[in-house]
Design a protein around this motif. Sequence first.
Motif, PDB file in Angstrom:
ATOM      1  N   TYR A  71       0.825  -1.207   0.000  1.00 38.84           N
ATOM      2  CA  TYR A  71       0.000   0.000   0.000  1.00 38.84           C
ATOM      3  C   TYR A  71       0.863   1.261   0.000  1.00 38.84           C
ATOM      4  CZ  TYR A  71      -4.362  -2.547   0.893  1.00 38.84           C
ATOM      5  OH  TYR A  71      -5.457  -3.357   0.787  1.00 38.84           O
ATOM      6  N   GLY A  72       2.018   1.200   0.675  1.00 37.34           N
ATOM      7  CA  GLY A  72       2.917   2.345   0.668  1.00 37.34           C
ATOM      8  C   GLY A  72       3.405   2.667  -0.743  1.00 37.34           C
ATOM      9  N   ALA A  75       0.531   4.136  -2.728  1.00 42.61           N
ATOM     10  CA  ALA A  75       0.258   5.527  -2.357  1.00 42.61           C
ATOM     11  C   ALA A  75       1.230   6.480  -3.030  1.00 42.61           C
ATOM     12  CB  ALA A  75       0.332   5.682  -0.830  1.00 42.61           C
ATOM     13  N   ARG A  80      -2.339   9.255  -2.136  1.00 45.48           N
ATOM     14  CA  ARG A  80      -2.787   8.733  -0.845  1.00 45.48           C
ATOM     15  C   ARG A  80      -4.297   8.501  -0.820  1.00 45.48           C
ATOM     16  NH1 ARG A  80       2.684   9.091  -0.720  1.00 45.48           N
ATOM     17  NH2 ARG A  80       3.480  11.003   0.191  1.00 45.48           N
ATOM     18  N   LEU A  84      -6.239   5.147   0.481  1.00 54.83           N
ATOM     19  CA  LEU A  84      -6.905   5.198   1.783  1.00 54.83           C
ATOM     20  C   LEU A  84      -8.384   4.857   1.650  1.00 54.83           C
ATOM     21  CD1 LEU A  84      -6.833   5.794   4.804  1.00 54.83           C
ATOM     22  CD2 LEU A  84      -7.194   8.216   4.280  1.00 54.83           C
ATOM     23  N   ALA A 120      -4.031  -0.673   4.745  1.00 57.61           N
ATOM     24  CA  ALA A 120      -3.889   0.628   4.089  1.00 57.61           C
ATOM     25  C   ALA A 120      -4.149   1.785   5.042  1.00 57.61           C
ATOM     26  CB  ALA A 120      -4.848   0.728   2.901  1.00 57.61           C
ATOM     27  N   VAL A 124      -1.061   4.807   5.509  1.00 56.99           N
ATOM     28  CA  VAL A 124      -1.415   5.896   4.606  1.00 56.99           C
ATOM     29  C   VAL A 124      -1.914   7.105   5.397  1.00 56.99           C
ATOM     30  CG1 VAL A 124      -2.884   6.595   2.677  1.00 56.99           C
ATOM     31  CG2 VAL A 124      -1.907   4.298   2.722  1.00 56.99           C
ATOM     32  N   THR A 127       1.067   8.794   6.689  1.00 53.56           N
ATOM     33  CA  THR A 127       1.773   9.455   5.592  1.00 53.56           C
ATOM     34  C   THR A 127       1.107  10.784   5.254  1.00 53.56           C
ATOM     35  OG1 THR A 127       2.481   7.336   4.677  1.00 53.56           O
ATOM     36  CG2 THR A 127       2.549   9.229   3.214  1.00 53.56           C
TER      37      THR A 127
END
Length: 499
Positions: A71-72, A75, A80, A84, A120, A124, A127
């Motif tokens: 997921y990183g 993103a 993002r 998300l 996620a 996220v 982040t």
Amino acid sequence: MGDPTPPDIMRKTHRPLTTLALATSLFMAALEVTVVSTAMPTVVGELGGIQSYAWVFTAYMLASTITVPIYGKLADLYGRKPVLLFGIGLFLVGSIASGLATSMGMLIAFRTLQGLGAGAIQPVALTIIGDLYTMQERARVQGAFSAVWGVAGLVGPVTGGLIVKYLSWHWIFFINVPVGVLTFALVVAFFHEQVERKPQQLDYAGAALLCAGVVALLVGVQGLGMNLWALPVALGLLWAFVAVERRAPAPVIPMSIFQSPAIAISSVAGALFSAAMFGATTYVPLYVQAVLGSTPTVAGGMITPMIVGWPLASVFAGKLLLRTGFRPLIVGGLGLTMVGTVLMTLLLVQGASLIALQVAMALFGVGLGFASTALLIAVQTSVGWELRGVATASNMFFRTIGGVLGVGLMGGVMVSQLMKDPSVPLSAANALLGPERGHAAIPEAMLKSLSGALTTGLNINFWLICAFSVAAFVSGLFFPRVSRNTNAPLSSDSAAAPH
């Protein structure tokens, strides 16, 4: 030509409401820890499947952990917001499906789906906080996000106990729905971003090998002799994962970061104390309800001091770092966790004071708050800006993997004790967690045998929790002296969260 001002205003992020949305998303994840732990003994009493007790937790954690680095990457590639929203939506679908489950197998499958969405949410959301706030502003935001975990730790056990008592265990999953819908709507309406496309691809081979290797390792650890074949398979898959990562242009976990002693030791210590923490949140409520005979509310309340003490201590740890440095907080914090788990094990006996047990759990949580915050910020200080994100994600990954393997091992211990007497069917163990009227259908001698086996298995697990805490403390003693960078954040958004 039309006036461009209105569209520009519409596309501007509303920081306060976006922050509220991020807080509610983390609240859902935090609430899962205590609400599900409180209700699980009752769930087993109704659905059966005590042999699969640990999998309800490990399936969720495994799914959420393995997907964090993926997921990183997504993103970074696609922004993002869509990642998300996807995670929140998947989490809600998994929550509803879990609430509708009619068997333990269905519940485990739907908890896996829920975990795929949860993977996620936390990384996220954190982040986005890093995108929206400067280093100086994050120190203030940290307090608010720590309060989210504290509130969830306070209301979770009470909420779970009341739901089980007056409604049904199914509603412990349905309560996420209104919070999730509100969060989804806030993100859609008030968070906007301009995505800069980056020419990189996901490391699909590395992600697949990591997933398969960790699953095989979990099967081997939890099998306790029955599935030992999975251990060499796991080692082979993980060796292949490391080999692939060393050559991959955009690896899931760059192997080079572990050349830093601070990052390597933080990963080891994080995995060990997480095994102890997740073990406590999973098996202390089971012991208090099934062995000591307390209510689900009381059982869940035993872990509340730990979950509240963690974020409170993390806030103070951030403020103390410039005065003390990293080592005192790491060694002192891990020392407190060791003391707390030893006291917890000694106090989990018939007739012991539950208040004293809560004090032990509070010491455990405070120690985790100090140590985990210092370890994570030390990791972030040990690398440059270009590696800070992946170093942080890797540290979170090892923490949760430690928890997954720890809970899986303890689940195997409990089941092995219940299976020692071949004359006692394992399915009869579910009666220990069901209503008292269900005990009448089981012969008294069989119930006594099952109760003794469950008590023995859980006592072994509590000593395993102690062993993990002692090992974490020993690893902390080897932590190097890392220079304190006054330009680094004094507290970490992710350090306050017990994951």
